[in-house]
Design an enzyme around this catalytic site. Structure first.
Site, PDB file in Angstrom:
ATOM      1  N   TYR A 142       0.672  -1.370  -0.057  1.00  0.00           N
ATOM      2  CA  TYR A 142      -0.060  -0.016  -0.018  1.00  0.00           C
ATOM      3  C   TYR A 142       0.774   1.297  -0.089  1.00  0.00           C
ATOM      4  CZ  TYR A 142      -4.336  -2.056   0.891  1.00  0.00           C
ATOM      5  OH  TYR A 142      -6.107  -2.622   0.630  1.00  0.00           O
ATOM      6  N   LYS A 192       3.436 -15.184   1.940  1.00  0.00           N
ATOM      7  CA  LYS A 192       3.645 -16.111   0.772  1.00  0.00           C
ATOM      8  C   LYS A 192       5.156 -16.349   0.687  1.00  0.00           C
ATOM      9  CE  LYS A 192       1.615 -17.100  -2.703  1.00  0.00           C
ATOM     10  NZ  LYS A 192       1.233 -18.123  -3.299  1.00  0.00           N
ATOM     11  N   ASP A 225      -2.495 -17.838   0.263  1.00  0.00           N
ATOM     12  CA  ASP A 225      -3.672 -18.535  -0.413  1.00  0.00           C
ATOM     13  C   ASP A 225      -4.326 -19.734   0.121  1.00  0.00           C
ATOM     14  OD1 ASP A 225      -1.072 -19.830  -0.717  1.00  0.00           O
ATOM     15  OD2 ASP A 225      -1.422 -20.189  -2.891  1.00  0.00           O
ATOM     16  N   ASP A 249      -6.371  -7.324   3.661  1.00  0.00           N
ATOM     17  CA  ASP A 249      -7.306  -6.656   3.063  1.00  0.00           C
ATOM     18  C   ASP A 249      -8.314  -7.510   2.527  1.00  0.00           C
ATOM     19  OD1 ASP A 249      -9.141  -4.407   1.840  1.00  0.00           O
ATOM     20  OD2 ASP A 249      -8.073  -4.708   0.081  1.00  0.00           O
ATOM     21  N   ASP A 253     -12.315  -9.339   4.121  1.00  0.00           N
ATOM     22  CA  ASP A 253     -13.448  -9.300   3.258  1.00  0.00           C
ATOM     23  C   ASP A 253     -13.977 -10.680   3.264  1.00  0.00           C
ATOM     24  OD1 ASP A 253     -13.440  -6.594   3.057  1.00  0.00           O
ATOM     25  OD2 ASP A 253     -13.916  -6.684   0.723  1.00  0.00           O
TER      26      ASP A 253
HETATM   27  C1  IPM Z   1     -10.522  -1.464   3.540  1.00  0.00           C
HETATM   28  C2  IPM Z   1     -10.729  -0.866   2.314  1.00  0.00           C
HETATM   29  C3  IPM Z   1      -9.466   0.292   2.082  1.00  0.00           C
HETATM   30  C4  IPM Z   1      -8.351  -0.592   2.025  1.00  0.00           C
HETATM   31  C5  IPM Z   1      -9.703   1.114   0.902  1.00  0.00           C
HETATM   32  C6  IPM Z   1     -11.069   1.874   0.968  1.00  0.00           C
HETATM   33  C7  IPM Z   1      -8.631   2.016   0.708  1.00  0.00           C
HETATM   34  O1  IPM Z   1     -11.057  -1.751   1.532  1.00  0.00           O
HETATM   35  O2  IPM Z   1     -10.603  -0.753   4.810  1.00  0.00           O
HETATM   36  O3  IPM Z   1     -10.436  -2.681   3.918  1.00  0.00           O
HETATM   37  O4  IPM Z   1      -8.129  -1.173   0.744  1.00  0.00           O
HETATM   38  O5  IPM Z   1      -7.698  -0.888   2.976  1.00  0.00           O
HETATM   39 MG    MG Z   2     -10.751  -3.675   2.076  1.00  0.00          MG
END
Ligand code: IPM
Ligand code: MG
Length: 368
Positions: A142, A192, A225, A249, A253
């Site tokens: 990032y 990884k 993975d 990240d 999710d």
């Molecule tokens: C998160 C989001 C952010 C990230 C974006 C909105 C910059 O996806 O907080 O998980 O990638 O960190």
């Molecule tokens: Mg995210």
């Protein structure tokens, strides 16, 4: 003594709507639990761009550095898609994380019993799930340099750099081990190391920190993975997962969806202790700004409300009050109340964002 201070950055899309419900909760704790906060509000993301031409102004950044905790809603929306990369709403979020040095991002994935049927996985796979993902938040791909898009001969090349220093890995590893000691005492580290040098170093440093300071905690390693695969196969094998910024990240999710809805999950981003002993801290829901449903009373305020519960626990040492709030949320769900995101095939009618907030307040009132 002065009240602890909170800066609210509601942001864009559904951010302000869900934050309005958090305000009710904050006010309830002030009026009923002798826990008053000095609350101020400011802009971030597209809202800040509209007002100041930047996604986070220097003034707001300075205020965030001074308060005891920041509560953030969400940033982003289609109006800002064509802005220069450096002005996009997401840059405001990345700047605040980086400048406050919030290196440990705690993302719990907990499945409420009332919602086990709602997950896309079988109820027996997700029922009772309680995993904590600790995502490194201020480094890695990032932020690594070099980055950018440039021309080589007659074609364009896009570059990002995965870079981790030893100390960056060690400090987030310590956060994960400390958390594990207060939970089921197990950490799984994901990288990884089979293809990336930064992953090799990650594994070495986590192993060293473990051996030197946390050998009482059970440590395992997985390639990220395979970790994603195991998270969907049998998520209850995990207690604390520690991983880098990008893998974290993705994995968070994925883990969020195991619980039924992204609208349920809070997060805490913590940095080093300030002079008053509290960690630098920002709390935000894992979900985004959901511009498609904004302004319609459809948003689920629970993730943002549970983020405030994390603030009570991690910034203000009010674990019992945090539990009170989490139990109120659980009770409302057990009663069958659902916002639109939690309505499946069963043909219930949804409650609105503010009805959900009010119902949680009513449960809080019953709890005292
Ligand atoms: C998160 C989001 C952010 C990230 C974006 C909105 C910059 O996806 O907080 O998980 O990638 O960190
Ligand atoms: Mg995210």
């Amino acid at each position: 003594m002065a009240n602890p201070s909170l800066l609210i950055l509601a942001g864009d899309g559904i951010g302000p709507e869900v934050m309005a419900e958090v305000r009710k909760v904050i006010d309830w704790f002030g009026a009923n639990r002798n826990l008053a906060f000095d609350v101020s509000e400011d802009l971030i993301g597209g809202a800040a761009y509209d007002a100041h031409g930047v996604p986070l102004s220097d003034e707001t950044m300075a205020r965030a550095q001074e308060v005891d905790a920041v509560l953030l809603g969400a940033v982003g929306g289609p109006d800002y898609d064509n802005l220069d990369f450096s002005l996009k709403p997401e840059r405001g979020l990345l700047r605040i994380r980086k400048e406050m040095d919030l290196y440990a991002n705690l993302r719990p994935a907990q499945c409420f019993d009332a919602l086990a049927d709602f997950s896309s996985l079988k109820p027996e796979v997700v029922g009772g799930l309680d995993v904590m993902i600790v995502r490194e938040l201020t480094s890695g791909v990032y932020f690594g340099e070099p980055r950018g898009i440039h021309k080589e001969g007659n074609e364009r090349v896009g570059i990002n750099t995965q870079r981790y220093t030893e100390s960056e890995i060690a400090r987030v590893a310590r956060s994960a081990f400390e958390l594990a000691r207060r939970r089921d005492n197990r950490v799984c580290s994901m990288e990884k190391a089979n293809v990336m040098e930064s992953g090799v170093l990650w594994r070495e440093v986590v192993t060293e920190v473990h051996a030197a300071e946390y050998s009482d905690v059970e440590l395992s390693h997985m390639y990220a993975d395979a970790g994603a695969m195991q998270l969907t196969r049998w998520p209850k094998q995990f207690d604390v997962i520690v991983t880098d910024n990008l893998f974290g990240d993705l994995l968070s999710d994925l883990a969020a969806m195991l619980t039924g809805s992204l609208g349920m999950l809070p997060s805490a981003s913590l940095g080093a202790p300030m002079a008053n002993g509290r960690p630098k801290a920002l709390y935000e829901p894992v979900h985004g700004s959901a511009p498609d449903i904004m302004g319609q009373g459809k948003a689920n305020p629970i993730a943002c409300i549970l983020s405030f519960a994390m603030a009570l626990r991690y910034s203000f040492d009010q674990g019992d009050e945090a539990t009170r709030l989490e139990k109120a949320v659980e009770a409302v769900l057990a009663d069958g109340l659902r916002t639109a995101d939690l309505i499946g095939e069963e043909g219930r009618s949804p409650v609105s964002t503010s009805e959900m907030g009010d119902a949680i307040i009513a449960k809080l009132a019953e709890s005292v």
